[in-house]
Design a protein around this motif. Structure first.
Motif, PDB file in Angstrom:
ATOM      1  N   TYR A  33      36.900  36.457  46.228  1.00 54.64           N
ATOM      2  CA  TYR A  33      38.640  36.372  45.278  1.00 54.64           C
ATOM      3  C   TYR A  33      39.644  36.108  46.416  1.00 54.64           C
ATOM      4  CZ  TYR A  33      36.867  37.499  40.668  1.00 54.64           C
ATOM      5  OH  TYR A  33      35.863  37.466  39.658  1.00 54.64           O
ATOM      6  N   THR A  34      39.400  36.063  47.534  1.00 53.34           N
ATOM      7  CA  THR A  34      40.157  36.065  49.063  1.00 53.34           C
ATOM      8  C   THR A  34      39.740  34.585  49.972  1.00 53.34           C
ATOM      9  OG1 THR A  34      37.895  37.123  50.129  1.00 53.34           O
ATOM     10  CG2 THR A  34      39.833  38.936  49.097  1.00 53.34           C
ATOM     11  N   LYS A  35      40.208  34.208  50.446  1.00 54.14           N
ATOM     12  CA  LYS A  35      40.336  33.303  51.500  1.00 54.14           C
ATOM     13  C   LYS A  35      39.476  32.991  51.701  1.00 54.14           C
ATOM     14  CE  LYS A  35      45.514  31.777  51.350  1.00 54.14           C
ATOM     15  NZ  LYS A  35      46.619  31.639  52.338  1.00 54.14           N
TER      16      LYS A  35
ATOM     17  N   ASP B 258      42.850  47.430  48.299  1.00 54.97           N
ATOM     18  CA  ASP B 258      42.592  45.966  48.336  1.00 54.97           C
ATOM     19  C   ASP B 258      42.174  46.818  50.003  1.00 54.97           C
ATOM     20  OD1 ASP B 258      43.085  44.104  50.365  1.00 54.97           O
ATOM     21  OD2 ASP B 258      43.441  42.541  48.828  1.00 54.97           O
TER      22      ASP B 258
ATOM     23  N   TYR C 130      47.257  42.378  46.549  1.00 58.88           N
ATOM     24  CA  TYR C 130      47.941  42.547  45.050  1.00 58.88           C
ATOM     25  C   TYR C 130      47.360  44.178  44.781  1.00 58.88           C
ATOM     26  CZ  TYR C 130      44.215  40.896  43.052  1.00 58.88           C
ATOM     27  OH  TYR C 130      42.851  40.090  42.454  1.00 58.88           O
TER      28      TYR C 130
ATOM     29  N   ASP D 173      52.243  42.413  42.218  1.00 62.04           N
ATOM     30  CA  ASP D 173      52.734  40.889  43.133  1.00 62.04           C
ATOM     31  C   ASP D 173      54.006  41.443  44.285  1.00 62.04           C
ATOM     32  OD1 ASP D 173      50.212  39.527  42.880  1.00 62.04           O
ATOM     33  OD2 ASP D 173      51.642  38.770  40.625  1.00 62.04           O
TER      34      ASP D 173
ATOM     35  N   GLU E  11      36.113  32.778  48.948  1.00 58.42           N
ATOM     36  CA  GLU E  11      35.818  32.052  48.306  1.00 58.42           C
ATOM     37  C   GLU E  11      34.782  31.227  48.548  1.00 58.42           C
ATOM     38  OE1 GLU E  11      39.291  29.590  48.772  1.00 58.42           O
ATOM     39  OE2 GLU E  11      38.569  29.521  51.138  1.00 58.42           O
TER      40      GLU E  11
ATOM     41  N   ASP F  13      54.838  36.609  49.029  1.00 61.39           N
ATOM     42  CA  ASP F  13      54.693  35.497  50.656  1.00 61.39           C
ATOM     43  C   ASP F  13      53.392  36.954  51.239  1.00 61.39           C
ATOM     44  OD1 ASP F  13      56.372  34.253  50.637  1.00 61.39           O
ATOM     45  OD2 ASP F  13      58.139  35.142  51.750  1.00 61.39           O
ATOM     46  N   ASN F  14      52.676  37.552  50.463  1.00 63.53           N
ATOM     47  CA  ASN F  14      51.405  38.962  50.902  1.00 63.53           C
ATOM     48  C   ASN F  14      51.130  38.044  49.298  1.00 63.53           C
ATOM     49  OD1 ASN F  14      50.229  41.958  50.755  1.00 63.53           O
ATOM     50  ND2 ASN F  14      51.433  40.988  52.768  1.00 63.53           N
ATOM     51  N   ASP F  15      49.515  38.546  49.698  1.00 67.41           N
ATOM     52  CA  ASP F  15      48.295  38.124  48.756  1.00 67.41           C
ATOM     53  C   ASP F  15      47.706  39.013  48.538  1.00 67.41           C
ATOM     54  OD1 ASP F  15      48.979  35.487  49.294  1.00 67.41           O
ATOM     55  OD2 ASP F  15      47.550  35.357  51.323  1.00 67.41           O
TER      56      ASP F  15
END
Length: 233
Positions: A156-158, A100, A78, A71, A161, A74-76
């Protein structure tokens, strides 16, 4: 020299991972978990961290898909987010490095294309797998030249989802297989042997299963949840 990975085609890859907050977190345990997976017939392993991969390679000779989950504030992103993690993984020499492949900017400011090009320049012979969450991301990663395309991040991402890989009879997997040139590894929410067989029948190159084999706390919870349903009737 790249290892011949044709042996994973049509086969099961077992994800042997346990994060620091999980009860089985231990490189030694993951090594033994990989050995158990091999004895069960697995053709490959997916693993997190240099230490776990080294322990696994000490126990089995199966090809390994390596990642580093880390992690950054401020960054998604990972899963193998920067060159720092790539360098760590190369010390353990996994056959494949997964990362990713969503279109967000990496923690170090690089786009996916810039990150991909950095890896290819420094490690041109390394197999790379794109962990994607949408059909668009999979097509983009395929065009960049990733060796394998994975459905790892679907749901698993915006941007994904609202999706689940098994909805509508694996429709998103079907679309990805139809639209990309490189082999597709089905991964994510494949929690029964029947689903694993089904995604291979649909054309997936291999199937990756993790939690339902290697996370006993989640397996136990499924049993408990079903038992609780009976108590409510």
């Amino acid at each position: 020299m790249k290892r011949d990975l044709s042996g994973i085609q049509g086969e099961l890859i077992v994800s042997c991972q346990a994060l620091p907050e999980e009860p089985l977190h231990s490189s030694f345990i993951m090594g033994r978990m990989a050995l158990a997976a091999k004895e069960g017939g697995a053709a490959g392993i997916r693993a997190n961290s240099r230490e776990d991969i080294l322990a696994i390679k000490d126990q089995v000779d199966l090809p390994v898909i390596g990642i580093v989950k880390r992690d950054y504030k401020d960054n998604d992103i990972y899963i193998t987010p920067t060159m720092k993690e790539i360098h760590e993984l190369m010390e353990a020499k996994p056959e494949v490095i997964a990362l990713d492949a969503t279109k967000g900017i990496r923690p170090d400011g690089l786009s996916l294309e810039e990150f991909y090009e950095c890896i290819r320049r420094e490690y041109p012979d390394q197999f790379l797998m794109a962990d994607c969450s949408t059909v668009e991301e999979a097509v983009y990663a395929d065009d960049l030249g990733f060796d394998f395309i994975g459905t790892t991040l679907v749901g698993y991402t915006k941007q994904s989802e609202h999706l689940a890989i098994e909805e509508n009879d694996f429709q998103i997997l079907r679309e990805i297989i139809k639209k990309v040139k490189h082999p597709v590894l089905a991964e994510g929410n494949i929690d029964t042997p029947e689903k694993a067989r089904h995604v291979l029948d649909l054309g997936a190159y291999s199937v990756v299963v993790g939690s339902m084999i290697t996370r006993p706390q989640l397996i136990a919870k499924r049993f408990v949840d079903e038992i609780k349903k009976g108590e409510l009737r």
